[in-house]
Enzyme design. Sequence first.
Site, mmCIF file in Angstrom:
data_model
loop_
_atom_site.group_PDB
_atom_site.id
_atom_site.type_symbol
_atom_site.label_atom_id
_atom_site.label_comp_id
_atom_site.label_asym_id
_atom_site.label_seq_id
_atom_site.Cartn_x
_atom_site.Cartn_y
_atom_site.Cartn_z
ATOM 1 N N GLY A 10 11.311 2.258 10.441
ATOM 2 C CA GLY A 10 10.688 0.994 10.075
ATOM 3 C C GLY A 10 11.250 -0.243 10.732
ATOM 4 N N GLU B 272 14.578 7.627 11.354
ATOM 5 C CA GLU B 272 13.303 7.980 11.984
ATOM 6 C C GLU B 272 12.659 6.765 12.652
ATOM 7 O OE1 GLU B 272 11.222 9.503 8.632
ATOM 8 O OE2 GLU B 272 12.296 11.406 8.595
ATOM 9 N N PRO B 273 13.279 6.227 13.702
ATOM 10 C CA PRO B 273 12.707 5.051 14.369
ATOM 11 C C PRO B 273 11.496 5.429 15.206
ATOM 12 C CG PRO B 273 14.570 5.854 15.610
ATOM 13 C CD PRO B 273 14.494 6.705 14.371
ATOM 14 N N GLY B 274 10.580 4.499 15.349
ATOM 15 C CA GLY B 274 9.426 4.695 16.222
ATOM 16 C C GLY B 274 9.157 3.451 17.035
ATOM 17 N N ARG B 275 8.565 2.463 16.384
ATOM 18 C CA ARG B 275 8.168 1.228 17.051
ATOM 19 C C ARG B 275 9.303 0.586 17.842
ATOM 20 N NH1 ARG B 275 4.409 -2.465 14.780
ATOM 21 N NH2 ARG B 275 4.616 -1.286 12.834
ATOM 22 N N ARG C 51 -4.411 -3.081 16.355
ATOM 23 C CA ARG C 51 -3.513 -3.798 15.455
ATOM 24 C C ARG C 51 -3.983 -5.218 15.098
ATOM 25 N NH1 ARG C 51 1.110 -5.211 16.526
ATOM 26 N NH2 ARG C 51 2.029 -4.842 14.472
ATOM 27 N N TYR D 102 -4.562 -5.496 11.187
ATOM 28 C CA TYR D 102 -3.489 -6.156 10.456
ATOM 29 C C TYR D 102 -3.411 -7.657 10.686
ATOM 30 C CZ TYR D 102 -1.553 -1.355 10.698
ATOM 31 O OH TYR D 102 -1.357 -0.008 10.632
ATOM 32 N N CYS E 88 -18.679 -4.771 19.418
ATOM 33 C CA CYS E 88 -19.675 -5.465 18.593
ATOM 34 C C CYS E 88 -19.179 -5.634 17.157
ATOM 35 C CB CYS E 88 -20.990 -4.683 18.621
ATOM 36 S SG CYS E 88 -22.374 -5.602 17.929
ATOM 37 N N GLU E 89 -18.070 -6.352 17.006
ATOM 38 C CA GLU E 89 -17.475 -6.697 15.708
ATOM 39 C C GLU E 89 -16.799 -8.051 15.848
ATOM 40 O OE1 GLU E 89 -17.706 -4.857 12.979
ATOM 41 O OE2 GLU E 89 -18.428 -2.963 13.850
#
Length: 419
Positions: free
Chosen positions: A242, A277-280, A317, A321, A347-348
């Site tokens: 995280g 458990e790193p990711g980003r 993202r 978010y 188309c949003e």
Amino acid sequence: MAALDTTQAPVFALDQVPLEPIAAAEGTPCYVYSAPVVSRRLAALQQALADCAWPHAVHYALKANSSLAIARLIRDGGAHADANSIGEIALATRAGFRPDQIVFTGVGKSPQELERAVSLDLKAINAESPGELDRIDALARSQGRRVRVALRVNPDVDAQSHPHISTGLKTSKFGVPLDDAAEVLRARRDAAGLEIIGVHVHVGSQITSLGPLCAAARKVADLAVALRAEGFPLSHLDLGGGLGIVYEQGGDVPTYEAFARALVDVARPTGLTLIVEPGRTLVGPAGVLLARVIDVKPHAGGGRFVVLDAGMTELMRPALYGAFHRIVPVHAADRPLVPCDVVGPVCESSDTFGRVRELPEPHVGDLMAIMDAGAYGAVMSNTYNRRPLPPEVLVEADGSWRVIRRRPTLDDMFALEQA
């Protein structure tokens, strides 16, 4: 440690490798990653943990970026893997991770996934509920096995990040409430198919303060000490990942040294090996999304819409978010700064990368780099509006680059369909 060199050179580059030739060769939109940035960040985290002189293991969270070449780069750097599906487990094994280097996490594991995971003799399955523990036990006994498990605990701690990526509150779908965890394990301590070896917590993603991480870690560490006192043969304390990155200039996140010291200080009194458990944090700053300006038109508020050929289908993202990513023109241009709403072609109305961004006056054909897109970028891309997935390119330490995932053709996209 942002990947893109944003000096006032005539052309911006990634590790001194010009981006324009990559965009010309592979088209846009296109992801480009820096192998040296990933390797440096992983090495720095491992060194920070090693300096604390406590048994530990780094399990890279594949959900952040599960491209095969990135996973193999992480493995070559000495990390292990954290997987959230059988697909990610298959990717991990293809990248060279041994089953005993893989932790299987995930809030909802299907019967097929559990059956396969039980057969693989993984390092651990992080169980999410009493029912999941019972299903693992039944499958293990049917296969004549005893499976290593850790229980995911929900500590009711606010990660102070975006609500969609906060996972540690009692209202979240993740894990077993802290107050129930000990009894859940006591009721299964004699289960023939289970070897209860750990407890697990993960309170969310893009965390920029150590407070929530430490608060959750201390609660779970206290639980682990109590369980060991009761005779549970725990071997590890999995404190999740995280740790965030800096998306906006002037932002701040804890250093790896502070992160390591804080979690080791919590783990040390338990006597258990620490798992993180790193990711980003490992891959986010290593990637950029290249896109070209395909239209510029006046904005009713006095600015202009800058339409890129990348959209929410390539980088979800911002739409999902409201996430911020810096947007940088690849070619330095001596043009006046103007306010721009940078949007995509989907188309949003939510297909927007950034509003009221001050950019050198954009022209159609300009190449733009969307920064810090190495995590939760390509891995979340989709084919809405029948848009092909973007290719991915890896820049190597020697200055060469190679395609690590090609852009699908329309025939590729239609190959699984029948009229």
